[in-house]
Every structure is written in structure tokens, then in C-alpha cells.
Design an enzyme around this catalytic site. Structure first.
Site, mmCIF file in Angstrom:
data_model
loop_
_atom_site.group_PDB
_atom_site.id
_atom_site.type_symbol
_atom_site.label_atom_id
_atom_site.label_comp_id
_atom_site.label_asym_id
_atom_site.label_seq_id
_atom_site.Cartn_x
_atom_site.Cartn_y
_atom_site.Cartn_z
ATOM 1 C CE LYS A 142 17.894 24.422 2.036
ATOM 2 N NZ LYS A 142 19.164 24.751 2.033
ATOM 3 C CD GLU A 145 26.040 11.490 -7.249
ATOM 4 O OE1 GLU A 145 26.916 11.260 -6.913
ATOM 5 O OE2 GLU A 145 25.423 11.259 -8.666
ATOM 6 C CB CYS A 174 32.050 15.040 -3.718
ATOM 7 S SG CYS A 174 31.912 15.095 -5.474
HETATM 8 P P1 NDP Z 1 25.326 19.148 3.844
HETATM 9 O O1 NDP Z 1 24.915 17.671 3.846
HETATM 10 O O2 NDP Z 1 25.571 19.767 5.147
HETATM 11 O O3 NDP Z 1 24.026 19.784 2.929
HETATM 12 C C1 NDP Z 1 23.834 19.678 1.730
HETATM 13 C C2 NDP Z 1 22.329 20.091 1.471
HETATM 14 O O4 NDP Z 1 21.411 19.663 2.117
HETATM 15 C C3 NDP Z 1 22.252 21.746 1.751
HETATM 16 O O5 NDP Z 1 21.669 22.537 0.862
HETATM 17 C C4 NDP Z 1 21.600 21.743 3.064
HETATM 18 O O6 NDP Z 1 21.147 23.229 3.405
HETATM 19 C C5 NDP Z 1 20.589 20.574 2.919
HETATM 20 N N1 NDP Z 1 20.163 20.253 4.231
HETATM 21 C C6 NDP Z 1 20.512 20.058 5.456
HETATM 22 N N2 NDP Z 1 19.731 19.570 6.304
HETATM 23 C C7 NDP Z 1 18.627 19.177 5.412
HETATM 24 C C8 NDP Z 1 17.595 18.492 5.847
HETATM 25 N N3 NDP Z 1 17.352 18.212 7.233
HETATM 26 N N4 NDP Z 1 16.734 18.273 4.813
HETATM 27 C C9 NDP Z 1 16.709 18.648 3.597
HETATM 28 N N5 NDP Z 1 18.207 19.242 3.359
HETATM 29 C C10 NDP Z 1 18.832 19.514 4.099
HETATM 30 O O7 NDP Z 1 26.459 19.206 2.717
HETATM 31 P P2 NDP Z 1 27.412 20.470 2.525
HETATM 32 O O8 NDP Z 1 26.703 21.660 1.976
HETATM 33 O O9 NDP Z 1 28.338 20.795 3.722
HETATM 34 O O10 NDP Z 1 28.142 19.774 1.302
HETATM 35 C C11 NDP Z 1 29.626 19.161 1.618
HETATM 36 C C12 NDP Z 1 29.349 17.698 1.626
HETATM 37 O O11 NDP Z 1 28.677 17.508 0.118
HETATM 38 C C13 NDP Z 1 30.419 16.819 1.406
HETATM 39 O O12 NDP Z 1 30.251 15.713 2.145
HETATM 40 C C14 NDP Z 1 30.799 16.390 -0.151
HETATM 41 O O13 NDP Z 1 31.396 15.286 -0.300
HETATM 42 C C15 NDP Z 1 29.348 16.483 -0.592
HETATM 43 N N6 NDP Z 1 29.394 16.497 -2.138
HETATM 44 C C16 NDP Z 1 29.164 15.439 -2.799
HETATM 45 C C17 NDP Z 1 29.425 15.391 -4.052
HETATM 46 C C18 NDP Z 1 28.920 14.463 -5.055
HETATM 47 O O14 NDP Z 1 28.528 14.521 -6.220
HETATM 48 N N7 NDP Z 1 29.091 13.269 -4.292
HETATM 49 C C19 NDP Z 1 29.515 16.684 -4.807
HETATM 50 C C20 NDP Z 1 29.859 17.930 -4.020
HETATM 51 C C21 NDP Z 1 29.725 17.592 -2.503
HETATM 52 P P3 NDP Z 1 21.776 23.928 4.368
HETATM 53 O O15 NDP Z 1 22.920 24.461 3.597
HETATM 54 O O16 NDP Z 1 20.963 25.124 4.703
HETATM 55 O O17 NDP Z 1 22.103 23.102 5.743
#
Ligand code: NDP
Length: 495
Positions: free
Chosen positions: A178, A253, A287
Site C-alpha cells: 500500500k 520505521e 527520515c
Molecule cells: P504517514 O504516516 O502520513 O503515511 C505513511 C503511510 O501510511 C502512507 O502510505 C499512508 O497512506 C499510510 N496510512 C495512513 N493512515 C493509515 C492507517 N490508518 N492505516 C494504515 N496505513 C495508513 O507518513 P508520510 O507518508 O507523510 O511520510 C513521512 C513520514 O515518514 C515522516 O515522518 C518520515 O520521517 C517518515 N519516514 C521514515 C523513514 C524511516 O525509514 N524511518 C523513511 C522515510 C520516511 P496515505 O498516504 O494514503 O495516508
């Protein structure tokens, strides 16, 4: 207006629309305009894909394949990614606005994940245990978990997918991916390569849509055995809670607020380059961004002059041009969030020495651009030092000595990464030991590899991706006992 290209989801080896028949638009962050239509999946699609992934993992060809055959399929997939790296990189750039220079390099590197985990597939060995029970043969097997839900963030969709999919399939699981609603196209393009590689239907699936509409129903679906998630701390905590209530395994992550620490004894030119790549590469949307720059007081002013002069040379503009150095922010909500944090920092009394607002340069067009921004005089207790901005905003915090640096660096909820710039090996080793972070870089920043475990301390996550360790989190151990006795003993006599 020309009709936008319409993507389909990939479920059970078939290209399908969402059950609702609905679509949503995907935007190009450079033009600010929609460029593709993505299926809006929901609970019905979640149920369909979960059953398909379960079926593929329990019946049909996939569970019959030998580990070496799974490995060969993964290596073939790696070859196909290498073949199409440029095309995939262009799709990423159109969808997430990151630089073609970065995404091209990333896509050319991604095949290594599939080669490495393809190679590991047939090296997962159980053990024979010299048990204390008489006339008994006892051994272990490492088995797949079942359907795994792989949820990725928008900043590097195919790289974050490689972290998960390599070990997931090498271990013999099936995968439901997803991607983020903002950047689904590249994962759907990638699915074409999985199909071409010849994976049996249902082994790899991609569903698209919004987190709460299709992500959540999948997280709680009884067929899903594990959730591997990359994203924000807030959503990660929610996913963790929902998965825990159903006793599912998770890898998380999450975010970071990583310190990049410059000591007076560092090579200051190198440290300056490391500080810039820590925060302005990927427009700070990474991140591991080194968003807190800790600079030793004795060199603070000299270092800042160097840093600001160099940062000002950054060329902003069209991310699809090879010489662009800072691109747009990927999504409108993120653009708004970054600007809000700039206001928060100003309100908290930090001094803005560079940038500090939207980029109005002609080369930025209608895109969602923020000026590379540097704040000095930041106190570690400020929100701008404690909360993840995920944008090109650097907070500079002065420190006195080693103890002070360690205290400031660790005084944050996160623990994803840390950078240290020093020429003193003893100091470097002490820092590597005492910094609370899943990755510590000494005289470098942002190095990652498929071979090296990656993940967070504290609120930055749970579990590790990459490296040999990763594959274990996609497996479960079974102990098998075989009696070699000729007669089963009397059950009423305890032995
Ligand atoms: P989000 O937490 O908003 O979303 C991450 C994923 O989760 C998306 O695919 C999103 O879908 C999905 N999602 C949202 N709500 C739900 C739910 N209720 N149940 C299941 N899945 C859900 O993060 P961002 O996409 O905004 O990414 C940025 C963040 O990611 C930053 O905090 C960054 O630090 C972190 N990150 C961490 C990394 C690591 O390896 N530690 C690497 C890269 C980023 P949808 O988009 O449709 O809402």
C-alpha cells in the site's frame, strides 16, 4: 484538456479497478497540477487482496518453490529494475518532485536489494538440536509468516519498498503493498516488472487509496500476518495499536530529529558539506535529515559563515533537470506544515539567517517550493528542535564540550540517526557508543546499504530493515521433534 492516464491496481496477478470504480488525482509537485488517476481502493478491495495473498501463500506454485528458485526470481526482478531504472526514476520525480539526479542514482542502486535478498533466500538454515531427551531427533525450520502488508511513505516509495519486499519474498511470504496516496504511480509501474519476472499470481499485490479507507482495513484483516510500515510517528503508533490488538507482528520505521554534530577539531569544509547534504538533500524530506546541527561554540561563527555562503549557492527549480539541487516539497499539506514550522521557530525567538518562507524564484514556477532555511540561536527545548519538520529547515544549536553535545543530542524523543564530525578517533568512538541512534555516521552523512541494519531507537521505530537481520523478522521458527524409539512409552509413567 487531455485525459489523464488511468492506473490500475495489481491484485492476484490481474490489473483491476477499485471495487467502487472511483479514482483520485496524483499531482506533480513541480507544476502543482494533476498528472495521473489512481484507483481509490476500499474495504472490499482489502478483503479481496488479503484472500488472494493468503491463497497464493498456501496453495499454488509459490509455496512449492524451492528457496533457490525464489532467489532466482528476485534476482531476475533486480535485473528488470536495472533495465528500467531511468523510466522508474522519471515516474518518481513526476510524482514526488525529488531530484532526477537523486532518484536516478537511487533506482540504479535498488536492484542490489533484490540481488542480496535473492542470494539470502537459500541460506536460511535451521539447526539440529542435541536434545537432552533420549531417542529423539530435534530440529528447527524457519518458515514464512503469511501475507505481509508493506506500507510505504511518499519520499522514496521504491527504495522503502525494496527494504521490505526483498526479505519478505526471500523468506517465502506473500506481499500486499500500500503506497502513499501521494505517490502510488511508481509502485504500480514496478508491479509490471514483478509480473514480467514471473512471480505466481497473488504473491505480490499493490492496492492504492487512502490510509484510513484501505490501509486500516488491511492492518486489521485476519489474513494479514505482519505489517511493515514506514511513515510518521503518529500513523505508526496507530498502526501499531491496531496490529497489536490482533497480535500481528510489526516493523516500524518512523520519524527522526537527528543531530549532526560538528566539533572544533573537524575538517570544517567536509563538515559543512555534510551539514548541507544532511538537511537540503531531498529538500529535507528524508527520515534521517540532520535537522539539528550542533556546532561547538568556539567555531560557531566561522562555521556558520561558511555554511550559509555555501547553502546560498543551491540551485532550485525543475527536479527533472540534472543540475537542479533543491526541488519542491512533495505535497500541499507538507508544504503548509513546513511553512508553519518556520513561523513557529520565528515565534520561539530563533534567528533566521537564511530563507524563511516560500520560494518565489521564477525557476520555481507554480511548484510547492520553500526556501532552504537556517535558524541559529536555537535552544534544544524549542519545538523547532524537538519536532520533525520534514523539510529544508535547519536548526543550529551551539554546544560547549563533549558532554554537552551528548546531552543535547540525546535529549529528544527520536533516535534514528546521528552524524559526528571530528578528527579525534577516541572522541568518534565515544560518540558512536553514547549517541542514542540506530545509525551513527562519523565524518559522513546519509550512507545506507542493503547490507547494513537500519532502524530507529526510541520513537523512531521498532525492528530493523536491511542486512541479514531483516529476513528474520519475516520468518517464524518451528521446532520439530521426531521420536526414534521403537515403542511409545507408557503415558502414565512420567519420565
Ligand atoms: P504517514 O504516516 O502520513 O503515511 C505513511 C503511510 O501510511 C502512507 O502510505 C499512508 O497512506 C499510510 N496510512 C495512513 N493512515 C493509515 C492507517 N490508518 N492505516 C494504515 N496505513 C495508513 O507518513 P508520510 O507518508 O507523510 O511520510 C513521512 C513520514 O515518514 C515522516 O515522518 C518520515 O520521517 C517518515 N519516514 C521514515 C523513514 C524511516 O525509514 N524511518 C523513511 C522515510 C520516511 P496515505 O498516504 O494514503 O495516508
Amino acid at each position: 484538456m487531455a485525459e489523464l492516464p488511468k492506473y490500475k491496481m495489481y491484485i492476484d496477478g490481474k490489473w483491476v479497478e477499485a471495487a467502487s470504480g472511483e479514482y483520485f488525482e496524483s499531482f506533480n509537485p513541480f507544476t502543482g497540477k494533476p498528472w495521473a488517476l489512481i484507483p481509490r481502493g476500499g474495504a472490499d478491495d482489502a478483503a479481496r487482496v488479503a484472500e488472494a495473498a493468503y491463497r497464493a501463500g498456501t496453495k499454488g506454485d509459490w509455496p512449492k518453490l524451492k528457496a533457490s528458485q525464489r532467489g532466482a526470481l528476485l534476482r531476475k526482478l533486480g535485473d528488470l529494475i536495472a533495465r528500467d531504472a531511468e523510466k522508474l526514476a522519471q515516474t518518481e520525480v513526476r510524482d514526488n518532485g525529488k531530484l532526477i539526479a537523486e532518484m536516478g542514482a537511487q533506482l540504479r542502486y535498488i536492484p542490489q536489494w533484490y540481488y542480496y535478498f535473492g542470494g539470502l533466500a537459500d541460506k536460511i538454515e535451521g539447526s539440529v538440536i542435541p536434545t537432552d531427551k533420549p531417542e529423539m531427533f530435534n530440529f528447527t525450520r524457519h518458515e514464512p509468516l503469511g501475507p505481509c502488508l508493506l506500507i510505504t511513505a511518499w519520499n522514496s516509495p521504491l527504495l522503502l519498498l525494496a527494504y521490505k519486499l526483498g526479505p519478505c519474498l526471500a523468506a517465502g511470504n506473500t506481499a500486499i503493498v500500500k503506497p502513499s496516496e501521494f505517490t502510488s504511480a511508481s509502485t504500480l509501474e514496478f508491479a509490471k516488472l514483478v509480473e514480467e519476472a514471473g512471480f505466481p499470481p497473488g504473491v505480490f499485490n499493490v492496492v492504492t487509496g487512502f490510509g484510513n479507507e484501505i490501509g486500516d482495513p488491511l492492518v486489521i484483516h485476519p489474513r494479514v500476518a505482519k505489517v511493515a510500515f514506514t511513515g510518521s510517528e503518529r500513523t505508526g503508533a496507530k498502526v501499531y495499536e491496531r496490529a497489536a490488538a490482533r497480535l500481528k507482528r510489526v516493523t516500524l520505521e518512523l520519524g527522526g530529529k537527528s543531530p549532526n554534530i560538528v566539533f572544533a577539531d573537524a575538517d570544517l569544509d567536509n563538515a559543512m558539506k555534510g551539514a548541507i547534504s544532511g538537511i537540503f538533500a531531498a529538500t529535507g524530506q528524508t527520515c534521517v535529515a540532520g535537522s539539528r546541527l550542533l556546532v561547538q561554540e568556539s567555531i560557531h561563527n566561522e562555521f556558520m559563515d561558511k555554511l550559509v555562503a555555501f547553502a546560498k549557492t543551491a540551485r532550485m527549480g525543475d527536479p527533472s533537470k540534472l543540475d537542479t539541487q533543491v526541488g519542491p516539497v512533495t505535497t500541499p499539506p507538507q508544504y503548509k506544515k513546513v511553512l508553519e514550522y518556520i513561523d513557529v521557530a520565528k515565534g520561539e525567538g530563533a534567528t533566521c539567517v537564511m530563507g524563511g518562507g516560500p520560494a518565489k524564484r521564477p525557476e520555481c514556477g507554480e511548484g510547492w517550493f520553500v526556501e532552504p532555511t537556517i535558524f541559529t540561536g536555537v535552544k534544544n527545548s524549542m519545538r523547532i528542535a524537538q519536532e520533525e519538520v520534514f523539510g529544508p529547515v535547519l536548526s543550529v544549536i551551539p554546544f560547549k564540550d563533549d558532554e554537552d553535545a551528548i546531552e543535547i543530542a540525546n535529549d529528544v524523543l527520536y533516535g534514528l540517526a546521528a552524524g559526528v564530525w571530528t578528527q579525534n578517533i577516541r572522541r568518534a568512538m565515544t560518540m558512536a557508543e553514547r549517541l542514542q541512534a540506530g545509525t551513527v555516521w562519523i565524518n559522513t552523512y546519509r550512507a545506507i546499504s542493503y547490507m547494513t541494519p537500519f532502524g530507529g531507537f526510541k520513537h523512531s521505530g521498532i525492528g530493523r530493515e536491511n542486512g541479514q537481520e531483516a529476513i528474520r523478522s519475516y520468518m517464524q521458527t518451528k521446532a520439530v521433534w521426531i521420536s526414534t524409539a521403537t515403542e511409545v512409552p507408557n503415558p502414565f509413567v512420567m519420565r
